[in-house]
Design a protein around this motif. Structure first.
Motif, PDB file in Angstrom:
ATOM      1  N   GLY A  22      20.886  14.198  99.351  1.00  0.00           N
ATOM      2  CA  GLY A  22      19.514  15.116  99.686  1.00  0.00           C
ATOM      3  C   GLY A  22      19.945  16.020 100.374  1.00  0.00           C
ATOM      4  O   GLY A  22      19.176  16.476 101.354  1.00  0.00           O
ATOM      5  N   PRO A  23      20.763  17.160 100.035  1.00  0.00           N
ATOM      6  CA  PRO A  23      20.905  18.188 101.036  1.00  0.00           C
ATOM      7  C   PRO A  23      20.051  19.262 100.973  1.00  0.00           C
ATOM      8  O   PRO A  23      19.419  19.443  99.820  1.00  0.00           O
ATOM      9  CB  PRO A  23      22.493  18.857 100.372  1.00  0.00           C
ATOM     10  N   GLY A  24      19.542  19.842 101.893  1.00  0.00           N
ATOM     11  CA  GLY A  24      18.482  21.042 102.017  1.00  0.00           C
ATOM     12  C   GLY A  24      18.096  21.382 103.368  1.00  0.00           C
ATOM     13  O   GLY A  24      18.949  21.294 104.069  1.00  0.00           O
ATOM     14  N   GLY A  25      17.033  22.102 103.511  1.00  0.00           N
ATOM     15  CA  GLY A  25      16.777  22.849 104.619  1.00  0.00           C
ATOM     16  C   GLY A  25      17.738  23.874 105.124  1.00  0.00           C
ATOM     17  O   GLY A  25      18.007  24.072 106.311  1.00  0.00           O
ATOM     18  N   GLN A  26      18.234  24.768 103.974  1.00  0.00           N
ATOM     19  CA  GLN A  26      19.426  25.422 104.323  1.00  0.00           C
ATOM     20  C   GLN A  26      19.205  26.583 105.087  1.00  0.00           C
ATOM     21  O   GLN A  26      17.899  27.207 104.997  1.00  0.00           O
ATOM     22  CB  GLN A  26      20.139  25.717 102.968  1.00  0.00           C
ATOM     23  N   ASP A  27      20.329  26.994 105.706  1.00  0.00           N
ATOM     24  CA  ASP A  27      20.069  28.593 106.209  1.00  0.00           C
ATOM     25  C   ASP A  27      21.210  29.170 106.025  1.00  0.00           C
ATOM     26  O   ASP A  27      22.493  28.856 106.342  1.00  0.00           O
ATOM     27  CB  ASP A  27      19.724  28.216 107.907  1.00  0.00           C
TER      28      ASP A  27
END
Length: 319
Positions: free
Chosen positions: A276-281
């Protein structure tokens, strides 16, 4: 070396060189150590000191720092107590729980945007604190940026501020409820001015927008997280992207589908180790930070940072 072996070695070298010309070099994921527990990281390198800072979801806005970008330690949170205005807009917000901060440097000042909300509700608000020195640790509350309620079309969370090719400032924000929006930012107040425009939707979840302009390709890229977050090893988050020649869109995925109509090209769906990779910057155009849930640590959310590369067609990728 015998002649036959020299010929074989030469052929192997030629094959390796040929492969390097047709297979893109893999972008590297950094080997991070220390305290890397984060959710929704915002990453920046401080001017002058060279210190790497990561702000993330948690009590009072959680803060990590590193002198080399690889080994991280936890610092004090930004907020020790609630600003008085929070309760006026999000009366049922839980304690000091703060979501998805975004750090933006402009004209000698660091602007730290953040969201407060109640899970599953559009009763939300985006706030702002500022400092001239992150290392100095003194932040000034700049109050409310924008808010939403159950009657609003959008959800005022997940802020991200960017500068376009002409120097104008914009903020993208939003989540699930009618998707992702963009609004112009006043350079004096660093808060929205004018209307907000919807630029992306996705059934099944879309949030965590991050807008980046790449001068080399001439495109604006809208990075988003699609799917479901916040469920540990059951999370279905994925990092996806679309692009546009205009900061206001329309943003299209690789198949030419408008992100307002559900388009989104997935560039990271995780793997057996990182769920669940995410919340990227995206920092500049060559570094991407995000969280993913560690299979080895029973779903603990961890910081991942990678070099961000761009292929021959102008699309971002990393490993």
């Amino acid at each position: 070396m015998p002649k036959k072996k020299k010929i074989i070695a030469s052929l192997l070298l030629s094959a390796m060189l040929l492969l390097q010309t047709i297979v893109p070099v893999s972008a590297s994921t950094w080997n991070l150590t220390g305290d890397t527990n984060v959710h929704d990281p915002a990453y920046i390198v401080e001017n002058g000191t060279g210190t790497h800072w990561v702000f993330s979801t948690g009590s009072g806005i959680q803060v990590l720092y590193s002198t080399d970008g690889k080994n991280y330690q936890r610092s004090l949170p930004i907020f020790k107590e609630k600003p008085a205005w929070w309760s006026n807009y999000v009366p049922n917000q839980a304690g000091l729980d703060v979501w998805a901060p975004d750090i933006f440097y402009y004209n000698g000042t660091y602007y730290l945007y953040y969201a407060i909300s109640t899970f599953g509700s559009k009763v939300s608000a985006i706030g702002l604190v500022t400092t001239n020195s992150i290392s100095g640790g003194i932040w000034k509350d700049q109050g409310l940026v924008m808010y939403s309620n159950d009657a609003s079309s959008y959800n005022a969370i997940d802020p991200n501020v960017t500068q376009d090719e002409k120097g104008n400032l914009w903020m993208v924000f939003g989540s699930w409820s009618n998707g992702i929006y963009i609004t112009a930012i006043n350079k004096d107040t660093m808060k929205p001015t004018g209307n907000s425009y919807r630029i992306a939707t996705k059934s099944g979840g879309i949030e965590a927008p991050n807008l980046v302009y790449n001068r080399d390709t001439g495109y604006y890229y809208l990075f988003v997280s699609i799917g479901k977050c916040c469920s540990g090893l059951d999370s279905t988050y994925k990092v996806a992207v679309g692009r546009s020649k205009s900061v206001l869109g329309p943003f299209y995925d690789k198949n030419g589908v408008d992100m307002k109509n559900g388009g989104a090209t997935v560039i990271d769906s995780g793997n057996v180790a990182w769920i669940g990779p995410g919340g990227q910057d995206v920092n500049g155009t060559n570094v991407i930070a995000r969280h993913a849930y560690s299979a080895a640590e029973n779903g603990a959310p961890k910081l991942l940072i990678s070099d961000l590369y761009w292929d021959a067609d102008g699309w971002p990728y990393y490993n």
